[in-house]
Design a protein around this motif. Sequence first.
Motif, short mmCIF file in Angstrom:
data_model
loop_
_atom_site.label_atom_id
_atom_site.label_comp_id
_atom_site.label_asym_id
_atom_site.label_seq_id
_atom_site.Cartn_x
_atom_site.Cartn_y
_atom_site.Cartn_z
N LEU A 10 0.83 -1.21 0.00
CA LEU A 10 0.00 0.00 0.00
C LEU A 10 0.86 1.25 0.00
O LEU A 10 0.55 2.23 -0.72
N ARG A 11 1.92 1.26 0.78
CA ARG A 11 2.77 2.45 0.84
C ARG A 11 3.49 2.68 -0.49
O ARG A 11 3.91 3.81 -0.79
N ALA A 12 3.62 1.63 -1.30
CA ALA A 12 4.21 1.77 -2.64
C ALA A 12 3.18 2.18 -3.68
O ALA A 12 3.51 2.33 -4.86
N ASN A 13 1.92 2.36 -3.25
CA ASN A 13 0.83 2.78 -4.15
C ASN A 13 0.65 1.84 -5.33
O ASN A 13 0.42 2.27 -6.46
N ARG A 14 0.71 0.54 -5.05
CA ARG A 14 0.53 -0.47 -6.08
C ARG A 14 -0.90 -1.02 -6.00
O ARG A 14 -1.47 -1.12 -4.90
N PRO A 15 -1.51 -1.41 -7.13
CA PRO A 15 -2.90 -1.89 -7.12
C PRO A 15 -3.11 -3.04 -6.14
O PRO A 15 -2.41 -4.06 -6.19
N THR A 16 -4.08 -2.85 -5.26
CA THR A 16 -4.35 -3.81 -4.19
C THR A 16 -5.85 -3.90 -3.97
O THR A 16 -6.53 -2.88 -3.88
N LEU A 17 -6.35 -5.14 -3.89
CA LEU A 17 -7.77 -5.38 -3.63
C LEU A 17 -7.90 -6.31 -2.43
O LEU A 17 -7.28 -7.38 -2.40
N GLY A 18 -8.68 -5.91 -1.45
CA GLY A 18 -8.96 -6.76 -0.30
C GLY A 18 -10.41 -7.15 -0.26
O GLY A 18 -11.29 -6.32 -0.50
N ILE A 19 -10.68 -8.42 0.03
CA ILE A 19 -12.04 -8.95 0.09
C ILE A 19 -12.28 -9.56 1.47
O ILE A 19 -11.56 -10.48 1.87
N ALA A 65 -17.08 -0.76 2.31
CA ALA A 65 -16.08 -0.62 1.26
C ALA A 65 -15.39 0.73 1.40
O ALA A 65 -16.02 1.72 1.77
N PHE A 66 -14.09 0.75 1.07
CA PHE A 66 -13.37 2.01 1.02
C PHE A 66 -12.26 1.93 -0.02
O PHE A 66 -11.77 0.84 -0.36
N SER A 67 -11.93 3.07 -0.55
CA SER A 67 -10.74 3.18 -1.40
C SER A 67 -9.70 3.97 -0.64
O SER A 67 -10.01 4.75 0.27
N TRP A 68 -8.46 3.76 -1.02
CA TRP A 68 -7.36 4.47 -0.38
C TRP A 68 -6.32 4.77 -1.45
O TRP A 68 -5.87 3.85 -2.15
N GLY A 69 -5.97 6.03 -1.58
CA GLY A 69 -5.04 6.40 -2.64
C GLY A 69 -5.68 6.20 -4.01
O GLY A 69 -6.90 6.21 -4.16
#
Length: 237
Positions: free
Chosen positions: A79-88, A166-170
């Motif tokens: 996350l700190r590298a701002n790379r695409p990440t999806l959590g379910i 649900a939330f988005s971040w960055g």
Amino acid sequence: MSEVLALRHVPFEDLAYFESILTERGLGVRYIDAVTDDLAAIDAVRPPLLVVLGGPIGAYEEAAYPFLGDELRLIEHRLRANRPTLGICLGAQLMARALGARVYPGPVKEIGWAPLTLTEAGRRSPLRFIGESEADGVVLHWHGDTFDLPDGAVHLASSALYENQAFSWGQSALALQFHAEAGGRGLERWFVGHAAEIGAHPGLSVAALRADTERFTPSVTAAGQAFFSAWLTSVGL
């Protein structure tokens, strides 16, 4: 072929319908067993996408499940590298914890098919495909924990029982408390794997879950695939 990294906690909670969409986009999938694989040895930044899947434990239970410490560090690094990440589900809770938010038991388990309510930001996001579906935003819920919104997160959805769904971040991280990826006969594995939890939940039965699954799967699957495709495009995949 680039490989998406999927952290899996139990074998039957996988990418389900989402996997074919990744394949169509030329992305392979590499499943990592978060419970037994060496998470500290994984390059958290290199994969084009990290998906953190669900599971029947709490994101705060690292005393009982020490692997969670390494998993949280991996997710935070990603996350700190701002790379695409999806959590379910559990994955969303782990993302919240990795971003410094509190995760804790909720007042009641939320299990079964029920609608979401999108926020204004949610209606502008790829989640609009779920909210505007023929099933009127119905998705599969299967959790008993909840989380506070991390600092800097954008609130996207709630349900009748839980405010934070649900939330988005960055620019490229999305956390979903619910399951937009699952349905159909694949849920028969869930009905077996979660048999004890179903049996302990008053008013819940496999028969009722199966009937709702048959009812909602066609429209919910179409909406979930449209959402996932739109989100992948939004993060450059």
